[in-house]
Write an enzyme that holds these catalytic residues in place. Structure first.
Site, PDB file in Angstrom:
ATOM      1  N   ASP A   1       0.853  -1.191   0.000  1.00 34.27           N
ATOM      2  CA  ASP A   1       0.000   0.000   0.000  1.00 34.27           C
ATOM      3  C   ASP A   1       0.889   1.241   0.000  1.00 34.27           C
ATOM      4  O   ASP A   1       1.763   1.377   0.856  1.00 34.27           O
ATOM      5  CB  ASP A   1      -0.877  -0.044   1.262  1.00 34.27           C
ATOM      6  CG  ASP A   1      -1.926   1.054   1.280  1.00 34.27           C
ATOM      7  OD1 ASP A   1      -1.638   2.189   0.840  1.00 34.27           O
ATOM      8  OD2 ASP A   1      -3.046   0.769   1.756  1.00 34.27           O
TER       9      ASP A   1
ATOM     10  N   GLU B   1     -12.428   8.082  -5.677  1.00 33.58           N
ATOM     11  CA  GLU B   1     -11.804   6.787  -5.391  1.00 33.58           C
ATOM     12  C   GLU B   1     -10.623   6.966  -4.443  1.00 33.58           C
ATOM     13  O   GLU B   1      -9.736   6.117  -4.364  1.00 33.58           O
ATOM     14  CB  GLU B   1     -11.418   6.077  -6.701  1.00 33.58           C
ATOM     15  CG  GLU B   1     -12.663   5.690  -7.507  1.00 33.58           C
ATOM     16  CD  GLU B   1     -12.358   4.965  -8.820  1.00 33.58           C
ATOM     17  OE1 GLU B   1     -11.209   4.546  -9.033  1.00 33.58           O
ATOM     18  OE2 GLU B   1     -13.288   4.818  -9.644  1.00 33.58           O
TER      19      GLU B   1
ATOM     20  N   GLU C   1      -2.837   6.810 -11.525  1.00 30.28           N
ATOM     21  CA  GLU C   1      -4.161   6.884 -12.183  1.00 30.28           C
ATOM     22  C   GLU C   1      -5.207   6.388 -11.192  1.00 30.28           C
ATOM     23  O   GLU C   1      -5.773   5.328 -11.346  1.00 30.28           O
ATOM     24  CB  GLU C   1      -4.187   6.076 -13.486  1.00 30.28           C
ATOM     25  CG  GLU C   1      -3.644   4.668 -13.403  1.00 30.28           C
ATOM     26  CD  GLU C   1      -4.045   3.828 -14.635  1.00 30.28           C
ATOM     27  OE1 GLU C   1      -5.070   4.138 -15.261  1.00 30.28           O
ATOM     28  OE2 GLU C   1      -3.353   2.859 -14.929  1.00 30.28           O
TER      29      GLU C   1
END
Lengths: 778, 778
Positions: free
Chosen positions: B470, B495, B486
């Site tokens: 992560d 998101e 992206e």
């Protein structure tokens, strides 16, 4: 009918203490005397002065200083100062907590029964994103601390900024969820006094006590701080009702965004001088006011009465604003006003509706369905207590008997005799008019029929002939001259009087008459948070799809008392339809019964003028009946005292809407209501749309195809309008007559050559916000 | 992503037959030839001519005659005639039924696939109570007969009377319940053409074909018949958008009172000449149009395109209105228009959004949550197909590489590498710019990480360094000059790109840059019956409390393309907020991570001008991102073609409101939206209020306390406004600039010395009609 707890006529009095009151008490303490604290001392003092509750701030100036230092650094600060403040603020945001000297209360015994004022300088609706963000964290920190101390009621500072009141509301809603045991009350002046002092400094109630705040915390380019809260950020203040409505509009937004949460209440701040007209005040009657904040300065004006039974918080009483009478004079004066209020006086007097209705206020009851259900004796007994209703019936019969030729034999039929009150009155009227008659009493409730037999034996003997059965089915031995019935509901026809009397008309001679001879149904648009919340919390699925019988208290009729100037709208309460007995030109079968129930279908389209913005929660329904000649009974709010004062038997009907509808000031409300019948059932459906007049020069010229001068004309097409032309036979109506619709064309256009058109702005419907009553079985 | 059924690009063509068509066929039949009937013959003929469906009346002139004789007796009739008609009517009301010669169809084979036109002369919205009552019984009789014949679609005559359209709606709603298998379609002209011909005879579509009707049936005094339906009963026709909106307003009322019933559709009647501007037409795009009724007379004008994919009913084609081409010319012309329509052309061409999106139109998808969920390979593959998006990324990297000093070593980190598309483009850009770089690829999806390893072995070798984990937690061996990601959703930050990149900023050198360097979120108010119905029919409790990804089709953006004349309102699509990477002046802990997520909270208050009345069902959300310099990606409807034409990866976001909000013409919509963060979650809340300008001389003078001249002023206080001052670096915006707010004071007052004020007229809220998105876990 269930009774609510009985209540006394006095509001709870509370006092509002300040930080300086606590400091004074602190100085009075010789160090720490055992468990005594400054807070306990001021609370004790207040209780000795007769106050039941104490309201005080939760935080001290120290907290305001620390928060401001972290979150509101002036723009001219050095980079180092900014960075250290930012770091402190981030650390605080991660773990929001008080220091000991930042709060006024630390112990459970200090907090017991206290009402807490949240830091007044918190701007939940600041224009600056960061100030708002950090005010939210600070508010939740205060509520968390209040929760820890078992405090259940907090008062939030007033919203100040119409432009960001949605943010205020969002934060309150979030707090109601996060702190399930805390009642949150929003302090709000009844109107924004600054609209009358455009250039004077802002009032302390509407403005933060702190100096204009400056934000500096690293805003990204999309969060440009707008630093000073000033008048210019509010909606344009002007000289109409809009500005007077501004604070209510903010409350409405908060209450709506919090979905009418029961834990959200209002603390009405009477600091600004009261307006001299009732329109601004009356709307608060429909809201969940829990406290009234009454600073000593208010006592310049008379208190105009207050809604329901909120707690009254007296503030500044110790500051000696009035030289005579001392501190106690304020609470004594409030008590005096209460005792002398007409509503309280009436409630104390036996025989008044106010006295009879105690405990029934705003209590929703399902309407009786005496056709479908057989009523219990206790219900008959309650209604037989009404002295006025039976007096009116006796008088109607008395006059009808007198009008009957002396030499003709008289036959009177009581259709639906119940336990016999009308039969008894019939005999009294016969006695007074010195007539003899054959009296026939018909009753379909087998239990009540036993009581009738008992009374026949004990009182009436063979002067009365009892017939058991449904008046739509049975036959009588002799045709009657006068048919007497008491089948009316709160809305007139809602207990199926028309359908029952259709059956009973067979008992009548061709020249016979009915008492009542006619009745009308009336409607007015209603606002009431309480009734809306009660109706939607009923367990049945039909909660918002059925009318209720209610003694109105916390309600506000939204329609204006005057018809609109342009003549489009009728008066405050408007007639829907009428039923007459016997029917003229009825088409009947060989048994004298109608083929279908089509003739009892009705519909009405009504137009109301709404002078002040409000929320439409439902419709108030009333009836008026002509018994005989000019004797009648009425619960129409403007006529009942003239027609049948102190009659107790009927509370109004409340038709709820599923979704509340916002009605702006100076708007028009169009209400449709239908009484629908088929061969098995009768029910109502209702619907509303709102409209507003706008100048038709505004706006959509880009879409114009071809011009056409203003040429619309209105003719009254609704059946309800035409029936309103006839004056009531009971009252020489004193309300403004329904204006001639043709005046519209000349008056509808406003001043200055601007033309107006009516624009639809909203609707409620059967599903979204309208309603449909439960079916009533025939 | 589920695919809906694929569809062809042709609408179903149907023909509308008249009673005279059937009579003609009847005459052609040599008596009864076996099972052949006149109806079967005309249907057969129509199918041979290429029509897929046939639309025809259900009843004959005989039925109209009998009904009129019973229910519409002229006033001058004799008492005997009246009584006999009344008795016949009552008998009919009791048992409504047809005689053989009153209907066109009697057999199942005749009825198969037929669309039935209900008797055009039925006035469900007549001003007269009895006409309405009997029309309701007649309508139900027709529907019951259609049900018996297994007919599933009926078209109702247009409502004609704005004053009683609520009654029309109530009846339709009752029919939808009573006949569960019948689709009811309301025939409605796109606007009322009579507004342009005030004194000419009414158009056949809007007026009953029968002569003015007279009612006589024993009305009680409260049901005064208003006999002739005339222009004068309609709302005032004037030269603005109100009249153009009148038929839509009637449809809206019917649809709302029927609670958006899926079985209720619209038959758009194009008989009146089309208006020359799109505003009037575009609102129909948001409605459930099922049929388009296209009489031959329409072909004078060009067809302007039509919404979605309704069936087209061609009428009057056999009447020889156009001498050339014959009957088939009409259907051929419609086919020609379809083929040449730009939308159809685009859908047929590979590589266009229209082609890619087939089957996705108005299909609600939950937004991806790539942080919480690990995406499957098929999802990566779908998005990797986008040619434009990766072209833009490659170009952005190429230019960034060129701008980097040639002699300095270059480190590029791809944060969230997925299956490697950006890594591949990075190598292409390096090649094009003739640079070398250390490339680091970080990915937290363990499954995608396997694909990355595969590509490393096969394509990239040790030119790339793969790091699993992560990006908010892991560390990289070397600080990067350029961080490429992206992580954007349809609304930019939805998101959680801001939160992820907060973590990844640790990988960047102090002078390093991020691709994208910034992104903005944009909103527009949306109307769509379809999306509203889809959202509320989702099974989850959160149906109307969460945004959806949708390829819009049956929608209408309600805001005007121009900013309002007074400068209060911004353009059609407005910017909410912006995120920039790297952040300036960020306060970070020793690991380079933020202490809290407060800095990623955002809020915006937007003002939209609404030129035409419409129903607000939700908000459309878009994003625009600056990748590097003037290279970007955008789904902003006005800019996408300039910035990144034919990019496929993102459909817009749809934020639904729980309750639709009616917005009148020329109103102002204020939208509040918040991005709320805490230490565990991020979510959105949204809310809307509507306002209208009214002259402040109107109305509430009775309430006036003291006068004050109009003195309000507006300053832009919302953070969103200030950020809009800066033009987009991507586009030299061609839409009207956001006007200077200070102009309001001079322009806000209208002509003729009338002063205006803004009046609130409605709101939707978090609970009543606003929304709150599901939490996104951090």
């Amino acid at each position: 009918m269930d009774y609510q707890e009985s209540w006394d006529h006095c509001a709870t009095l509370s006092t509002s203490l300040t930080l300086s009151d606590i400091s004074k008490a602190c100085r009075g303490l010789s160090d720490f005397q055992g468990d005594e604290t400054a807070v306990l001392k001021v609370i004790g003092d207040s209780k000795q002065k007769g106050y039941k509750r104490v309201c005080m701030p939760l935080t001290t100036e120290k907290w305001k200083e620390r928060w401001s230092k972290m979150c509101l650094l002036p723009n001219e600060s050095s980079d180092e100062d900014k960075e250290s403040a930012s770091k402190a603020a981030e650390a605080w945001r991660l773990n929001p907590a008080f220091q000991r000297d930042e709060v006024t209360i630390t112990r459970l015994d200090e907090a017991e029964g206290i009402i807490v004022m949240v830091s007044e300088w918190l701007e939940l609706d600041a224009a600056d994103d960061w100030v708002r963000h950090d005010a939210e964290i600070a508010l939740k920190q205060e509520l968390a601390y209040a929760s820890y101390l078992n405090i259940h009621t907090v008062i939030l500072p007033s919203p100040r900024n119409r432009d960001h009141v949605a943010s205020y509301a969002r934060i309150v809603n979030s707090c109601l969820t996060k702190f399930p045991y805390i009642y949150i009350s929003i302090r709000l002046p009844i109107y924004n006094p600054s609209v009358f002092q455009p250039s004077s400094p802002s009032s302390p109630v509407l403005r933060p006590t702190s100096p204009p705040m400056h934000a500096s915390l690293g805003s990204s380019s999309s969060i440009a701080p707008s630093l000073v809260i000033s008048e210019s950020e509010q909606l344009p203040a002007s000289n109409s009702g809009v500005s007077l409505n501004a604070t209510w509009e903010m409350w409405d937004l908060i209450r709506t965004m919090c979905d009418y949460n029961m834990k959200l209440t209002l603390t009405l701040d009477l600091s600004p001088a009261l307006p001299t007209t009732l329109g601004v005040l009356s709307k608060w009657a429909a809201e969940s006011v829990r406290h009234i904040f009454l600073p000593a300065s208010t006592f310049i004006a008379n208190v105009k009465g207050y809604p329901h039974r909120p707690m009254i918080i007296l503030a500044e009483v110790g500051e000696g604003r009035h030289t005579r009478g001392g501190e106690n004079a304020y609470s004594q004066y409030v008590r005096h006003l209460e005792k002398t209020s007409p509503a309280v006086q009436a409630a104390k007097k036996a025989g008044t509706v106010e006295n009879f209705a105690q405990g029934y206020q705003d209590y929703l009851q399902a309407p009786l369905q005496p056709l479908m259900d057989n009523l219990p004796s206790i219900t008959y007994q309650t209604f037989e207590q009404d002295p006025i209703k039976y007096m009116q019936y006796e008088e109607a019969m008395f006059r009808a008997f007198l009008d009957h030729p002396v030499d003709e034999k008289l036959v009177v039929c009581v259709a639906g005799a119940g336990r016999g009150p009308l039969v008894a009155r019939c005999f009294k009227a016969l006695e007074r008019s010195n007539r003899e008659a054959t009296v026939i009493a018909v009753e379909k409730n087998p239990n009540a029929f036993v009581t009738l037999q008992e009374r026949q034996i004990k009182e009436w003997g063979n002067k009365v002939q009892l017939i058991f059965g449904d008046m739509r089915l049975i036959d009588v031995p002799e045709k009657a001259d006068i048919l007497v019935s008491e089948l009316l509901g709160s809305f007139g026809d809602n207990e199926l009087s028309p359908e029952c009397l259709d059956g009973a008309m067979r008992f009548l001679k061709p020249t016979g008459i009915s008492i009542p001879s006619s009745y009308t149904a009336h409607l007015a648009p209603l606002s009431s948070s309480k009734l809306y919340n009660e109706a939607r919390s009923t367990k049945t699925e039909k909660g918002l799809e059925t009318p209720y019988v209610v003694m109105f208290q916390a309600v506000n009729i939204l329609s204006g008392t005057k018809a609109s100037a342009d003549g489009r709208c009728g008066p405050q309460v408007q007639e829907c339809w009428e039923f007459e007995h016997p029917r003229r030109d009825a088409v009947l079968d060989s048994q004298g019964l109608p083929f279908t129930n089509s003739h009892n279908a009705r519909s009405a389209k009504l137009r109301f003028y709404i002078p002040h913005a409000g929320i439409l929660h439902g419709l108030a329904g009333y009836f008026e009946a002509v018994l005989y000649g000019n004797i009648g009974i009425s619960i129409h709010p403007h006529r009942k005292d003239q027609v049948s004062k102190d009659m107790l038997s009927w509370f109004p009907l409340f038709f709820p809407f599923r979704e509340p509808l916002y009605l702006p000031s100076s708007s028009e409300l169009q209400v449709s209501i239908w009484r629908i019948t088929n061969d098995r059932r009768v029910w109502y459906e209702w619907h509303a749309e709102s409209f507003i007049s706008v100048p038709n020069s505004a706006g959509t010229s880009e879409e114009l195809l071809m011009g056409q001068p203003f040429s619309g004309s209105f003719s009254a097409s609704s059946s309800s309008f035409s029936s309103m032309g006839a004056p009531s036979p009971l009252v020489d109506s004193k309300e403004p007559a329904f204006l001639d619709m043709t005046r519209m064309n000349t008056n509808y256009a406003g001043s200055g050559g601007v033309e107006y058109e009516t624009v639809k702005i909203g609707h409620t419907s059967l599903h979204n916000a309208g309603g449909r009553s439960s079916w009533i079985g025939l």
